[in-house]
Structures are given as C-alpha cells and as structure tokens.
Motif scaffolding. Structure first.
Motif, short mmCIF file in Angstrom:
data_model
loop_
_atom_site.label_atom_id
_atom_site.label_comp_id
_atom_site.label_asym_id
_atom_site.label_seq_id
_atom_site.Cartn_x
_atom_site.Cartn_y
_atom_site.Cartn_z
N ALA A 220 18.64 -35.86 59.48
CA ALA A 220 19.43 -36.13 60.37
C ALA A 220 18.82 -34.07 61.40
O ALA A 220 19.22 -32.93 60.70
N TYR A 221 18.36 -34.27 62.43
CA TYR A 221 17.82 -33.44 62.86
C TYR A 221 19.21 -32.45 63.27
O TYR A 221 19.61 -33.48 63.93
N PHE A 222 19.19 -31.06 63.84
CA PHE A 222 20.63 -30.68 64.54
C PHE A 222 20.17 -30.43 65.71
O PHE A 222 21.35 -30.47 66.58
N ALA A 223 18.88 -30.68 66.47
CA ALA A 223 18.62 -30.55 67.85
C ALA A 223 17.16 -31.14 68.11
O ALA A 223 16.06 -31.67 66.91
N LEU A 224 16.89 -31.57 68.86
CA LEU A 224 15.31 -32.73 69.55
C LEU A 224 14.21 -31.91 68.85
O LEU A 224 14.11 -30.34 69.24
N PRO A 225 13.49 -32.03 67.71
CA PRO A 225 12.60 -30.77 66.75
C PRO A 225 11.24 -31.41 67.99
O PRO A 225 11.43 -32.46 68.81
N MET A 226 10.20 -30.87 67.91
CA MET A 226 8.81 -31.23 68.53
C MET A 226 8.11 -31.07 66.84
O MET A 226 8.35 -30.63 65.99
N ARG A 227 7.74 -32.52 66.68
CA ARG A 227 7.51 -32.71 65.65
C ARG A 227 5.55 -33.11 65.99
O ARG A 227 5.10 -33.57 66.57
N ILE A 228 4.82 -31.33 65.53
CA ILE A 228 3.40 -31.75 65.84
C ILE A 228 2.70 -32.05 64.21
O ILE A 228 2.80 -31.06 63.08
N GLU A 229 1.33 -32.21 64.67
CA GLU A 229 0.43 -32.26 63.56
C GLU A 229 -0.43 -30.99 63.55
O GLU A 229 -0.50 -30.79 63.93
N HIS A 230 -0.44 -30.83 62.04
CA HIS A 230 -1.32 -29.80 61.79
C HIS A 230 -2.27 -30.00 60.42
O HIS A 230 -1.44 -29.28 59.47
N GLU A 231 -3.10 -30.07 60.74
CA GLU A 231 -4.31 -29.69 59.43
C GLU A 231 -3.47 -31.49 58.42
O GLU A 231 -3.61 -31.05 57.12
N GLY A 232 -3.19 -32.13 58.57
CA GLY A 232 -3.04 -33.30 58.08
C GLY A 232 -1.53 -33.53 57.89
O GLY A 232 -0.71 -34.61 57.55
N ARG A 233 -0.68 -32.51 58.20
CA ARG A 233 0.66 -32.12 57.29
C ARG A 233 1.82 -32.55 59.19
O ARG A 233 1.03 -32.15 60.07
N ILE A 234 2.61 -32.85 59.51
CA ILE A 234 3.70 -33.48 60.50
C ILE A 234 4.47 -32.35 59.71
O ILE A 234 5.22 -31.99 59.16
N LEU A 235 4.76 -30.78 60.95
CA LEU A 235 5.79 -30.25 60.91
C LEU A 235 6.44 -29.86 62.37
O LEU A 235 6.42 -30.23 62.45
N SER A 236 7.86 -29.78 61.87
CA SER A 236 9.42 -29.78 62.71
C SER A 236 9.59 -28.83 63.57
O SER A 236 9.74 -28.06 62.38
N PHE A 237 9.62 -28.69 64.79
CA PHE A 237 9.82 -27.35 64.78
C PHE A 237 11.57 -27.18 66.04
O PHE A 237 11.65 -28.60 66.86
N VAL A 238 12.73 -26.78 66.07
CA VAL A 238 12.88 -26.50 67.52
C VAL A 238 13.52 -25.62 67.85
O VAL A 238 12.89 -24.42 66.84
N SER A 239 13.02 -25.64 68.96
CA SER A 239 12.69 -24.00 69.61
C SER A 239 14.32 -23.45 70.54
O SER A 239 15.29 -23.94 70.52
N SER A 240 14.20 -22.13 70.34
CA SER A 240 16.07 -21.61 71.48
C SER A 240 15.33 -20.20 72.35
O SER A 240 13.64 -19.82 72.12
N ILE A 241 15.47 -20.13 73.23
CA ILE A 241 15.16 -19.73 74.26
C ILE A 241 15.70 -18.50 74.47
O ILE A 241 17.14 -19.14 74.34
N SER A 242 15.50 -17.19 74.71
CA SER A 242 16.36 -16.01 74.66
C SER A 242 15.59 -15.01 76.38
O SER A 242 15.22 -15.28 76.63
N THR A 243 16.70 -14.75 76.78
CA THR A 243 16.33 -13.63 78.13
C THR A 243 17.77 -12.67 78.13
O THR A 243 17.97 -12.31 77.16
N PHE A 244 16.96 -11.68 78.98
CA PHE A 244 17.60 -10.26 78.49
C PHE A 244 18.66 -10.28 79.57
O PHE A 244 19.07 -11.28 80.85
N ASN A 245 20.20 -9.19 79.00
CA ASN A 245 20.99 -9.74 79.67
C ASN A 245 21.06 -8.62 80.86
O ASN A 245 21.23 -7.49 80.46
N THR A 246 22.17 -8.82 82.44
CA THR A 246 22.11 -8.20 82.82
C THR A 246 20.59 -6.87 83.29
O THR A 246 20.87 -6.36 83.54
N PRO A 247 19.94 -7.72 83.78
CA PRO A 247 18.34 -7.17 84.10
C PRO A 247 18.77 -6.96 85.61
O PRO A 247 19.17 -6.81 86.42
N MET A 248 17.84 -5.27 85.51
CA MET A 248 18.14 -4.65 86.53
C MET A 248 16.34 -4.28 87.38
O MET A 248 15.71 -3.70 87.74
N ASP A 249 15.51 -5.13 87.22
CA ASP A 249 14.62 -5.38 87.31
C ASP A 249 13.69 -7.32 87.45
O ASP A 249 14.03 -7.55 86.56
#
Length: 276
Positions: A220-249
């Motif tokens: 039961a994943y809590f978010a859509l995972p990326m399920r990727i094969e690595h050296e014969g194993r299936i690894l599952s990741f969920v991603s999180s994206i962060s940006t800077f608050n009130t950037p001035m540049d």
C-alpha cells in the motif's frame, strides 16, 4: 557529483509588440482571476486594473510588482513585466558558479549529501542537473555517456530509451506523472525551452511491455512510486520537490531540490546496506 553552473537560461526580454497591460491580463486569465478579485487582493479597484490592462493607465513600479505577486508570476517574468512597463528589472540573474552564490552552493551540497544513501539532486528550470549525490550516481550506473554530457538533463535521463526508462518497472505510470508535471509548469511559466524539452521527451518511444507489472506482495504505497530495477532488485522511491521561499534572484527562484525516499522497508534496508 558536485554543483556545476547550469546551462544558459532564457534572458528576460519583454515582447516588443506588447505593453505591460496585455501581459498582466494574460497572467490574470492564466490564473483564472477576475479584475475585481485581483483589485481586492492588490488594494486597488477593478476600474484601475481595467485601465492598466487596456493601456489607458501606466502602472507604477510598485503596482506592477504588487500585481505580479498576487498573480504568482515567476521571478523571471516579473522582470519582463517591469521592462514592458518601462522600468528596470528588479531581480538579478546570478550565474550559479558566481562567488556571490557560494553559500547557496555549499548549503545545497550539504543538503543533498545529508540525504545519502537516498538519492537527491538539484535541477534548474529546464531540468538540467546542477548537483547530485551518490544515491543518484548509483541509479545512473550504466547510463551511456552521451546522456550524461555535457550537461545531463533529468527528464532525458529518466525517459530516454537508453536512460533509466528500460529499468523503470512502472514506466507508463511514472512517465505520465512526469509529463503531467511538465504540463503544469508550462501552464505556469512562459518557457519555450521547457516546451521544447516536453515535446522531445514525450516523443520518446515507450516499449509495448513497459509498466503494468506489480510487486509479488501487495504494497500500500502512500504516493505513486518510481519502481526501478537495480542489480537484479526492484527499488521503490517516492519523490519530493522543494524550492526556495521568496527568492530574490532569478537563478535561485528556478532551482528545485528533488529527493527520492524509500517507499518500502526493503528499499531502505538495501540502500543502507550499500554504505555499511
């Protein structure tokens, strides 16, 4: 992978055939905000907003910035609005390798290293990878050098038939997620470079057998995972994206830090075993 300067970004240029009024109206319509609602937000009047949009009234520099803030206009485009109104750009665009951004580079480097052994990377507005940790390097093992140089692009690395795509077990789902993410960004930003990238990666062929397989055990994943094969194993990741608050540049405003967290205990255990 250390932080490097990102590729050339689009310069801030106001369209020659448009004043600030039509540009502001386009942003307001894009945000689906009425003139009255914008006026209330910006402590103005619908009449004044109408006059600004039709060119009957020239807004002050402060008003341009206030309207841009309430319309959530990206920093790069705020400069374009100021230019169209006859004012100088307010926000600098400092190259990432400039000494003035040394503290920023060091901070991002420490941040993504702190996520190890979990993968983490930093990308710019068109997904050029400007920094990545060893977790990302592990996932990219075996990707051809042609996709890695001179400046690797996260979308190409993920969706190209010679990149990670053949190893992503739920490619159709993950591809759909990434393309939808790019579509949202295109709707929010006026970026020809981003649209060109989208058209390129959306045209990559998808193998008939791509995606559709499920793990042997129901998870039961809590978010859509990326399920990727690595050296014969299936690894599952969920991603999180962060940006800077009130950037001035502009450069800082367009940076995003993406981290990949284990989506199941087996993935976490495997990654920690790699660094022991």
């Amino acid at each position: 992978m250390t932080i490097v300067a990102s590729g050339p970004a689009a310069s801030t240029v106001a369209p020659a055939d448009k004043g600030v009024g039509p540009l502001l109206r386009a942003w307001r319509e894009r945000r689906r905000v009425s003139q009255l609602e914008l006026a209330l937000r910006a402590d103005s009047s619908a009449r004044h907003i109408s006059f600004v949009e039709t060119g009957r009234s020239r807004p002050s520099e402060e008003m341009v910035l206030r309207l841009a803030e309430h319309l959530e206009v990206p920093v790069r485009e705020r400069n374009a609005l100021l230019l169209a109104a006859g004012y100088a750009p307010r926000y600098p665009e400092t190259p990432l390798d400039d000494p003035a951004l040394g503290a920023l580079r060091d901070g991002m480097e420490r941040l993504i290293q702190g996520y190890e052994p979990y993968p983490a990377l930093v990308v710019d507005a068109v997904y050029t990878v400007v920094a990545a940790n060893r977790g990302i390097t592990m996932l990219l093992d075996g990707v051809p050098e042609s996709l890695m140089a001179p400046a690797p692009n996260a979308m190409r690395l993920t969706l190209h038939p010679e990149g990670l795509a053949p190893r992503i077990r739920n490619l159709r789902e993950w591809r759909g997620h990434l393309l939808a993410q790019m579509e949202r960004q295109i709707a929010l930003h006026r970026s020809d470079a981003l649209r060109e990238l989208y058209e390129e990666v959306a045209a990559y062929p998808v193998p008939q057998e791509a995606g559709g397989d499920e793990p042997a055990e129901s998870v039961a994943y809590f978010a859509l995972p990326m399920r990727i094969e690595h050296e014969g194993r299936i690894l599952s990741f969920v991603s999180s994206i962060s940006t800077f608050n009130t950037p001035m540049d502009v450069t800082v405003a367009e940076l995003a830090i993406e981290t990949f967290l284990p989506a199941d205990p087996a993935t976490a255990k495997y990654l920690h075993a790699l660094v022991m």
